[in-house]
Design a protein around this motif. Structure first.
Motif, PDB file in Angstrom:
ATOM      1  N   ARG A 135      -5.323   4.421   1.497  1.00  0.00           N
ATOM      2  CA  ARG A 135      -4.141   3.795   2.104  1.00  0.00           C
ATOM      3  C   ARG A 135      -3.917   2.373   1.597  1.00  0.00           C
ATOM      4  O   ARG A 135      -3.056   1.661   2.109  1.00  0.00           O
ATOM      5  CB  ARG A 135      -4.264   3.790   3.631  1.00  0.00           C
ATOM      6  N   GLU A 136      -4.696   1.954   0.592  1.00  0.00           N
ATOM      7  CA  GLU A 136      -4.552   0.603   0.056  1.00  0.00           C
ATOM      8  C   GLU A 136      -4.414   0.651  -1.461  1.00  0.00           C
ATOM      9  O   GLU A 136      -4.765   1.650  -2.091  1.00  0.00           O
ATOM     10  CB  GLU A 136      -5.742  -0.267   0.479  1.00  0.00           C
ATOM     11  N   GLN A 170      -2.313  -3.657   1.912  1.00  0.00           N
ATOM     12  CA  GLN A 170      -3.444  -3.433   2.818  1.00  0.00           C
ATOM     13  C   GLN A 170      -2.941  -2.754   4.089  1.00  0.00           C
ATOM     14  O   GLN A 170      -1.879  -3.115   4.602  1.00  0.00           O
ATOM     15  CB  GLN A 170      -4.120  -4.759   3.154  1.00  0.00           C
ATOM     16  N   SER A 171      -3.722  -1.799   4.574  1.00  0.00           N
ATOM     17  CA  SER A 171      -3.352  -1.036   5.756  1.00  0.00           C
ATOM     18  C   SER A 171      -4.429  -1.208   6.820  1.00  0.00           C
ATOM     19  O   SER A 171      -5.620  -1.148   6.507  1.00  0.00           O
ATOM     20  CB  SER A 171      -3.200   0.438   5.371  1.00  0.00           C
ATOM     21  N   HIS A 193      -0.064   4.114   9.697  1.00  0.00           N
ATOM     22  CA  HIS A 193       1.148   4.446   8.934  1.00  0.00           C
ATOM     23  C   HIS A 193       1.807   3.206   8.335  1.00  0.00           C
ATOM     24  O   HIS A 193       2.804   3.303   7.635  1.00  0.00           O
ATOM     25  CB  HIS A 193       2.148   5.183   9.831  1.00  0.00           C
ATOM     26  N   THR A 194       1.240   2.044   8.613  1.00  0.00           N
ATOM     27  CA  THR A 194       1.826   0.779   8.169  1.00  0.00           C
ATOM     28  C   THR A 194       0.905   0.065   7.187  1.00  0.00           C
ATOM     29  O   THR A 194      -0.250   0.442   6.990  1.00  0.00           O
ATOM     30  CB  THR A 194       2.057  -0.179   9.357  1.00  0.00           C
ATOM     31  N   GLY A 195       1.419  -0.988   6.631  1.00  0.00           N
ATOM     32  CA  GLY A 195       0.623  -1.874   5.790  1.00  0.00           C
ATOM     33  C   GLY A 195       1.483  -3.033   5.359  1.00  0.00           C
ATOM     34  O   GLY A 195       2.709  -3.009   5.488  1.00  0.00           O
ATOM     35  N   ALA A 234       3.962   4.244  -2.309  1.00  0.00           N
ATOM     36  CA  ALA A 234       4.043   4.448  -0.858  1.00  0.00           C
ATOM     37  C   ALA A 234       4.854   5.702  -0.532  1.00  0.00           C
ATOM     38  O   ALA A 234       4.523   6.431   0.403  1.00  0.00           O
ATOM     39  CB  ALA A 234       4.646   3.223  -0.184  1.00  0.00           C
ATOM     40  N   TYR A 256       0.244   8.906   4.072  1.00  0.00           N
ATOM     41  CA  TYR A 256      -0.093   8.101   5.242  1.00  0.00           C
ATOM     42  C   TYR A 256       0.903   6.961   5.508  1.00  0.00           C
ATOM     43  O   TYR A 256       1.110   6.569   6.644  1.00  0.00           O
ATOM     44  CB  TYR A 256      -1.493   7.493   5.091  1.00  0.00           C
ATOM     45  N   ILE A 257       1.489   6.410   4.466  1.00  0.00           N
ATOM     46  CA  ILE A 257       2.270   5.174   4.594  1.00  0.00           C
ATOM     47  C   ILE A 257       3.741   5.477   4.879  1.00  0.00           C
ATOM     48  O   ILE A 257       4.384   6.220   4.151  1.00  0.00           O
ATOM     49  CB  ILE A 257       2.138   4.309   3.319  1.00  0.00           C
ATOM     50  N   ILE A 265       6.301  -0.528   5.171  1.00  0.00           N
ATOM     51  CA  ILE A 265       5.724  -1.631   4.399  1.00  0.00           C
ATOM     52  C   ILE A 265       6.272  -2.933   4.981  1.00  0.00           C
ATOM     53  O   ILE A 265       7.479  -3.079   5.163  1.00  0.00           O
ATOM     54  CB  ILE A 265       6.103  -1.528   2.908  1.00  0.00           C
TER      55      ILE A 265
END
Length: 171
Positions: free
Chosen positions: A58-59, A77-78, A86-88, A115, A120-121, A124
Motif C-alpha cells: 500500500r506504499e 504512505q498509507s 484505503h487512504t494515504g 493508485a 487497497y487505495i 490520496i
C-alpha cells in the motif's frame, strides 16, 4: 522536454540519492515543515525506511530522473489502521533547478496510475503550505480538491504563520 523525464519505482540502492535530495530541499526552508537542523537521518536509517516502503503493497516511492540524473522523488504512505487503509498521503521533493520542467506532474501521473491499479487505495491526500502557489496549481490541475485548512498551522517565525492546505483526490 518531458521525453527527458523518466519515472520509476525506487530500489534500495536509491536511499542515498533520496537522502541527498531531501537534505538539499530542506536547506531551502521554503515549503517544508521539517527544518534542516531537525533532520538527522543517516544513510542506514534511510535504507531501512526505503526497504519498509518497498515491502508494503500500500506504499510507494517513485524516483524522477531528468537526463539520467536523479532529481526528485515522491513517497506515498498509507496508515496501518483498518479504517484508514484505503487512504494515504504523499510528499514530493524535486531539486530546485529542475522545478518547472514537468517533473512533479510526471511523478503525480505515475502515482495516480499506480493508485488506480492498487486494490487497497481509494483516496490520496496531501498537505501543502498555503504560500506554495505553484504546487497548489499543479495539484488542482491534476484533479485534487481542497478539503480543508489548518489555519495558522505552520509558524515560520515569531510573527509569521501560514495555513496548511489539505487536499485530496479519489481514485
Amino acid at each position: 522536454m518531458t521525453e527527458q523525464i523518466k519515472i520509476r519505482a525506487a530500489t534500495e540502492e536509491d536511499a542515498e540519492n533520496i537522502l541527498s535530495i531531501q537534505s538539499e530541499v530542506l536547506a531551502e526552508e521554503d515549503y517544508l515543515i521539517t527544518t534542516l537542523e531537525e533532520f538527522q537521518q543517516t544513510i542506514g536509517e534511510q535504507k531501512k525506511w526505503v526497504e519498509a516502503k518497498l515491502a508494503n503493497e500500500r506504499e510507494l516511492i517513485l524516483i524522477a530522473q531528468y537526463q539520467e540524473k536523479i532529481v526528485g522523488w515522491l513517497v506515498f504512505q498509507s496508515p496501518n489502521r483498518k479504517r484508514l487503509a484505503h487512504t494515504g498521503s504523499f510528499g514530493m521533493m524535486i531539486l530546485k533547478k529542475y522545478r518547472g520542467l514537468g517533473i512533479g506532474k510526471c511523478l503525480l501521473e505515475q502515482l495516480l496510475k499506480w493508485a488506480g491499479c492498487n486494490p487497497y487505495i481509494e483516496k490520496i491526500s496531501l498537505g501543502v503550505f498555503s504560500t506554495n502557489e505553484s504546487a497548489i496549481a499543479l495539484y488542482k490541475k491534476m484533479g485534487f480538491v481542497e478539503e480543508g485548512r489548518k489555519i495558522n498551522e505552520i509558524k515560520l517565525n515569531d510573527k509569521q504563520y501560514i495555513d496548511d492546505v489539505l487536499m485530496y483526490k479519489m481514485v
